[in-house]
Design an enzyme around this catalytic site. Structure first.
Site, PDB file in Angstrom:
ATOM      1  N   MET A  88      10.290  -2.377 -17.153  1.00 34.36           N
ATOM      2  CA  MET A  88      11.250  -3.110 -17.980  1.00 34.36           C
ATOM      3  C   MET A  88      12.453  -2.226 -18.289  1.00 34.36           C
ATOM      4  O   MET A  88      12.290  -1.082 -18.730  1.00 34.36           O
ATOM      5  CB  MET A  88      10.611  -3.543 -19.314  1.00 34.36           C
ATOM      6  CG  MET A  88       9.514  -4.597 -19.206  1.00 34.36           C
ATOM      7  SD  MET A  88      10.027  -6.150 -18.432  1.00 34.36           S
ATOM      8  CE  MET A  88      11.421  -6.636 -19.452  1.00 34.36           C
ATOM      9  N   GLY A 118      12.023  -9.959 -24.456  1.00 29.08           N
ATOM     10  CA  GLY A 118      12.166 -10.964 -25.508  1.00 29.08           C
ATOM     11  C   GLY A 118      13.360 -11.878 -25.279  1.00 29.08           C
ATOM     12  O   GLY A 118      13.285 -13.062 -25.581  1.00 29.08           O
ATOM     13  N   PHE A 119      14.424 -11.327 -24.729  1.00 29.06           N
ATOM     14  CA  PHE A 119      15.644 -12.124 -24.586  1.00 29.06           C
ATOM     15  C   PHE A 119      16.375 -11.762 -23.299  1.00 29.06           C
ATOM     16  O   PHE A 119      16.316 -10.612 -22.869  1.00 29.06           O
ATOM     17  CB  PHE A 119      16.579 -11.868 -25.780  1.00 29.06           C
ATOM     18  CG  PHE A 119      15.934 -12.183 -27.096  1.00 29.06           C
ATOM     19  CD1 PHE A 119      15.927 -13.479 -27.597  1.00 29.06           C
ATOM     20  CD2 PHE A 119      15.289 -11.186 -27.816  1.00 29.06           C
ATOM     21  CE1 PHE A 119      15.284 -13.775 -28.794  1.00 29.06           C
ATOM     22  CE2 PHE A 119      14.648 -11.462 -29.018  1.00 29.06           C
ATOM     23  CZ  PHE A 119      14.646 -12.766 -29.511  1.00 29.06           C
ATOM     24  N   GLY A 120      17.054 -12.738 -22.732  1.00 24.37           N
ATOM     25  CA  GLY A 120      17.925 -12.465 -21.600  1.00 24.37           C
ATOM     26  C   GLY A 120      19.252 -11.906 -22.105  1.00 24.37           C
ATOM     27  O   GLY A 120      19.555 -11.978 -23.304  1.00 24.37           O
ATOM     28  N   GLY A 121      20.011 -11.340 -21.196  1.00 26.04           N
ATOM     29  CA  GLY A 121      21.379 -10.930 -21.516  1.00 26.04           C
ATOM     30  C   GLY A 121      21.510  -9.687 -22.381  1.00 26.04           C
ATOM     31  O   GLY A 121      22.565  -9.454 -22.972  1.00 26.04           O
ATOM     32  N   GLY A 155      18.581 -12.507 -14.660  1.00 25.64           N
ATOM     33  CA  GLY A 155      18.773 -13.803 -15.299  1.00 25.64           C
ATOM     34  C   GLY A 155      20.238 -14.051 -15.568  1.00 25.64           C
ATOM     35  O   GLY A 155      20.915 -14.829 -14.880  1.00 25.64           O
ATOM     36  N   SER A 213      15.702 -14.967 -12.783  1.00 25.02           N
ATOM     37  CA  SER A 213      14.868 -15.383 -13.918  1.00 25.02           C
ATOM     38  C   SER A 213      15.398 -16.693 -14.485  1.00 25.02           C
ATOM     39  O   SER A 213      16.551 -16.754 -14.940  1.00 25.02           O
ATOM     40  CB  SER A 213      14.896 -14.320 -15.016  1.00 25.02           C
ATOM     41  OG  SER A 213      14.395 -14.886 -16.216  1.00 25.02           O
ATOM     42  N   HIS A 234       5.767 -13.670 -15.386  1.00 22.28           N
ATOM     43  CA  HIS A 234       5.745 -12.463 -16.221  1.00 22.28           C
ATOM     44  C   HIS A 234       5.269 -12.870 -17.614  1.00 22.28           C
ATOM     45  O   HIS A 234       6.000 -13.519 -18.354  1.00 22.28           O
ATOM     46  CB  HIS A 234       7.179 -11.885 -16.231  1.00 22.28           C
ATOM     47  CG  HIS A 234       7.375 -10.707 -17.119  1.00 22.28           C
ATOM     48  ND1 HIS A 234       8.620 -10.263 -17.489  1.00 22.28           N
ATOM     49  CD2 HIS A 234       6.485  -9.875 -17.722  1.00 22.28           C
ATOM     50  CE1 HIS A 234       8.492  -9.201 -18.274  1.00 22.28           C
ATOM     51  NE2 HIS A 234       7.208  -8.953 -18.448  1.00 22.28           N
ATOM     52  N   MET A 272       6.822 -16.294 -22.840  1.00 19.56           N
ATOM     53  CA  MET A 272       6.820 -15.583 -24.136  1.00 19.56           C
ATOM     54  C   MET A 272       6.115 -16.434 -25.177  1.00 19.56           C
ATOM     55  O   MET A 272       6.302 -17.650 -25.223  1.00 19.56           O
ATOM     56  CB  MET A 272       8.259 -15.328 -24.584  1.00 19.56           C
ATOM     57  CG  MET A 272       9.093 -14.570 -23.561  1.00 19.56           C
ATOM     58  SD  MET A 272      10.738 -14.230 -24.192  1.00 19.56           S
ATOM     59  CE  MET A 272      11.508 -13.497 -22.745  1.00 19.56           C
ATOM     60  N   ASP A 321      13.381  -5.218 -14.393  1.00 19.91           N
ATOM     61  CA  ASP A 321      13.670  -6.464 -15.107  1.00 19.91           C
ATOM     62  C   ASP A 321      14.415  -6.165 -16.403  1.00 19.91           C
ATOM     63  O   ASP A 321      13.890  -5.473 -17.280  1.00 19.91           O
ATOM     64  CB  ASP A 321      12.314  -7.143 -15.409  1.00 19.91           C
ATOM     65  CG  ASP A 321      12.449  -8.497 -16.095  1.00 19.91           C
ATOM     66  OD1 ASP A 321      13.577  -8.953 -16.326  1.00 19.91           O
ATOM     67  OD2 ASP A 321      11.392  -9.082 -16.390  1.00 19.91           O
ATOM     68  N   GLY A 322      15.630  -6.704 -16.498  1.00 15.60           N
ATOM     69  CA  GLY A 322      16.420  -6.563 -17.723  1.00 15.60           C
ATOM     70  C   GLY A 322      17.751  -5.882 -17.435  1.00 15.60           C
ATOM     71  O   GLY A 322      17.791  -4.740 -16.986  1.00 15.60           O
ATOM     72  N   HIS A 344      11.480 -15.975 -10.892  1.00 10.03           N
ATOM     73  CA  HIS A 344      10.852 -15.229 -11.986  1.00 10.03           C
ATOM     74  C   HIS A 344      10.750 -16.139 -13.221  1.00 10.03           C
ATOM     75  O   HIS A 344      11.737 -16.725 -13.650  1.00 10.03           O
ATOM     76  CB  HIS A 344      11.700 -13.997 -12.290  1.00 10.03           C
ATOM     77  CG  HIS A 344      11.095 -13.035 -13.261  1.00 10.03           C
ATOM     78  ND1 HIS A 344      10.131 -12.116 -12.909  1.00 10.03           N
ATOM     79  CD2 HIS A 344      11.326 -12.845 -14.584  1.00 10.03           C
ATOM     80  CE1 HIS A 344       9.800 -11.383 -13.970  1.00 10.03           C
ATOM     81  NE2 HIS A 344      10.510 -11.819 -15.007  1.00 10.03           N
ATOM     82  N   MET A 364       4.583 -12.286 -21.241  1.00 12.68           N
ATOM     83  CA  MET A 364       4.845 -11.457 -22.424  1.00 12.68           C
ATOM     84  C   MET A 364       4.128 -12.119 -23.589  1.00 12.68           C
ATOM     85  O   MET A 364       4.743 -12.770 -24.439  1.00 12.68           O
ATOM     86  CB  MET A 364       6.359 -11.363 -22.650  1.00 12.68           C
ATOM     87  CG  MET A 364       7.056 -10.495 -21.603  1.00 12.68           C
ATOM     88  SD  MET A 364       8.812 -10.839 -21.449  1.00 12.68           S
ATOM     89  CE  MET A 364       8.747 -12.263 -20.370  1.00 12.68           C
ATOM     90  N   ASP A 419       9.645 -16.212 -17.126  1.00 10.01           N
ATOM     91  CA  ASP A 419       9.377 -15.382 -18.299  1.00 10.01           C
ATOM     92  C   ASP A 419       8.619 -16.174 -19.353  1.00 10.01           C
ATOM     93  O   ASP A 419       9.172 -17.068 -19.983  1.00 10.01           O
ATOM     94  CB  ASP A 419      10.696 -14.867 -18.879  1.00 10.01           C
ATOM     95  CG  ASP A 419      11.265 -13.736 -18.051  1.00 10.01           C
ATOM     96  OD1 ASP A 419      10.509 -12.793 -17.766  1.00 10.01           O
ATOM     97  OD2 ASP A 419      12.450 -13.812 -17.673  1.00 10.01           O
TER      98      ASP A 419
HETATM   99  C1  DX5 Z   1      13.290 -10.020 -20.712  1.00  7.98           C
HETATM  100  C2  DX5 Z   1      12.766 -10.853 -19.564  1.00  7.98           C
HETATM  101  C3  DX5 Z   1      13.697 -10.811 -18.417  1.00  7.98           C
HETATM  102  C4  DX5 Z   1      15.013 -11.413 -18.704  1.00  7.98           C
HETATM  103  C5  DX5 Z   1      16.036 -10.699 -17.899  1.00  7.98           C
HETATM  104  O1  DX5 Z   1      12.624 -10.320 -21.851  1.00  7.98           O
HETATM  105  O2  DX5 Z   1      11.521 -10.368 -19.127  1.00  7.98           O
HETATM  106  O3  DX5 Z   1      13.136 -11.342 -17.236  1.00  7.98           O
HETATM  107  O4  DX5 Z   1      15.089 -12.769 -18.420  1.00  7.98           O
HETATM  108  O5  DX5 Z   1      17.233 -11.245 -18.223  1.00  7.98           O
HETATM  109  P1  DX5 Z   1      18.628 -10.566 -17.937  1.00  7.98           P
HETATM  110  O6  DX5 Z   1      18.728 -10.412 -16.457  1.00  7.98           O
HETATM  111  O7  DX5 Z   1      19.543 -11.547 -18.522  1.00  7.98           O
HETATM  112  O8  DX5 Z   1      18.615  -9.223 -18.632  1.00  7.98           O
HETATM  113 ZN    ZN Z   2      10.737 -10.951 -16.965  1.00  3.98          ZN
END
Ligand code: DX5
Ligand code: ZN
Length: 227
Positions: A137, A142-145, A197, A8, A66, A37, A175-176, A33, A68, A35
């Site tokens: 999911m 909403g956020f990575g990490g 990601g 991602s 993706h 948003m 994903d996530g 991927h 969102m 994302d």
């Molecule tokens: C979450 C996103 C994911 C996100 C995953 O809101 O849809 O694609 O980037 O990130 P990681 O792998 O950092 O959890």
């Molecule tokens: Zn995603």
């Protein structure tokens, strides 16, 4: 079962996006991927069709987009024109899931549906046979990490059973929080496509990390087959 890795770009250094993408493709990434948003469906704002258009200029790799966003139907045309390969939308964001999935396919893309942690699989049951991709999911989007939502493993297992029962050939993506500690179990539960990601892009060598995640996913998938 073949596994697919989908880094991602939300986790990438966006000031060097082309280099970051080239590096994970070198590591054998199967999809990129993206994302998307809107700051409404999820509390964060990222990128839209123009970024996909620029990515399409630098790679032939499948772009796994993706959405969102609220009113996902408004984005089908722009993403098709930009060169998206897969367009995944959330049933929580629309009351016309079937109509929009059909429109995504009519525009030449593959159609996916994504489920938030609290959304039951029943939300896609009636369209399961038509899906090209089902995204489970494993964080609230909403956020990575973010930390991995553990019940996703069991949900993936039930999603695999549902797709099999419908004779669906859809990809089953998760994903996530996908990382070394979680990917094997997700593959063993029946996922075949893995978004990552943070795990990929914070590694000192993102190409090597893609290879390592693939190795662990393949081992997990092999366990599933023999078990
Ligand atoms: C979450 C996103 C994911 C996100 C995953 O809101 O849809 O694609 O980037 O990130 P990681 O792998 O950092 O959890
Ligand atoms: Zn995603």
């Amino acid at each position: 079962m073949s596994v697919r890795l989908a880094p991602s770009i939300l986790g990438a250094d966006l000031a060097h996006l082309a280099d970051e993408v080239a590096r994970v493709l070198e590591g054998g990434a199967d999809l990129i991927h993206v994302d998307v948003m809107d700051g409404r469906f999820v509390p964060n704002l990222t990128f839209g069709a123009p970024v996909v258009r620029h990515l399409r200029r630098i790679t032939d790799a499948p772009l796994d987009c993706h959405l969102m966003v609220e009113h996902p139907e408004d984005y089908i045309g722009p993403f098709a024109d930009a060169g998206a390969t897969i367009l995944t939308i959330h049933p929580e964001a629309t009351v016309h899931l079937e109509r929009h999935l059909a429109e995504i396919r009519r525009r030449g893309m593959r159609a996916g549906a994504a489920l938030n942690p609290a959304t039951p699989l029943a939300a896609i049951e009636e369209v399961a046979a038509d899906l090209d991709l089902l995204l489970v999911m494993s964080v609230n989007p909403g956020f990575g990490g973010q930390p991995f939502w553990e019940p996703a493993v069991e949900k993936v297992r039930r999603a695999r059973a549902l797709l099999d029962a419908k004779a669906s050939r859809a990809m089953l993506e998760v994903d996530g929080g996908v990382a070394r500690a979680t990917i094997g179990r997700l593959a063993a539960a029946g996922a075949d496509t893995f978004v990552a990601g943070h795990a990929v892009f914070t590694a000192s060598d993102s190409a090597a990390e893609v290879r390592e995640l693939r190795r662990l996913a393949e081992a997990g998938a092999a366990g599933r087959m023999s078990g």
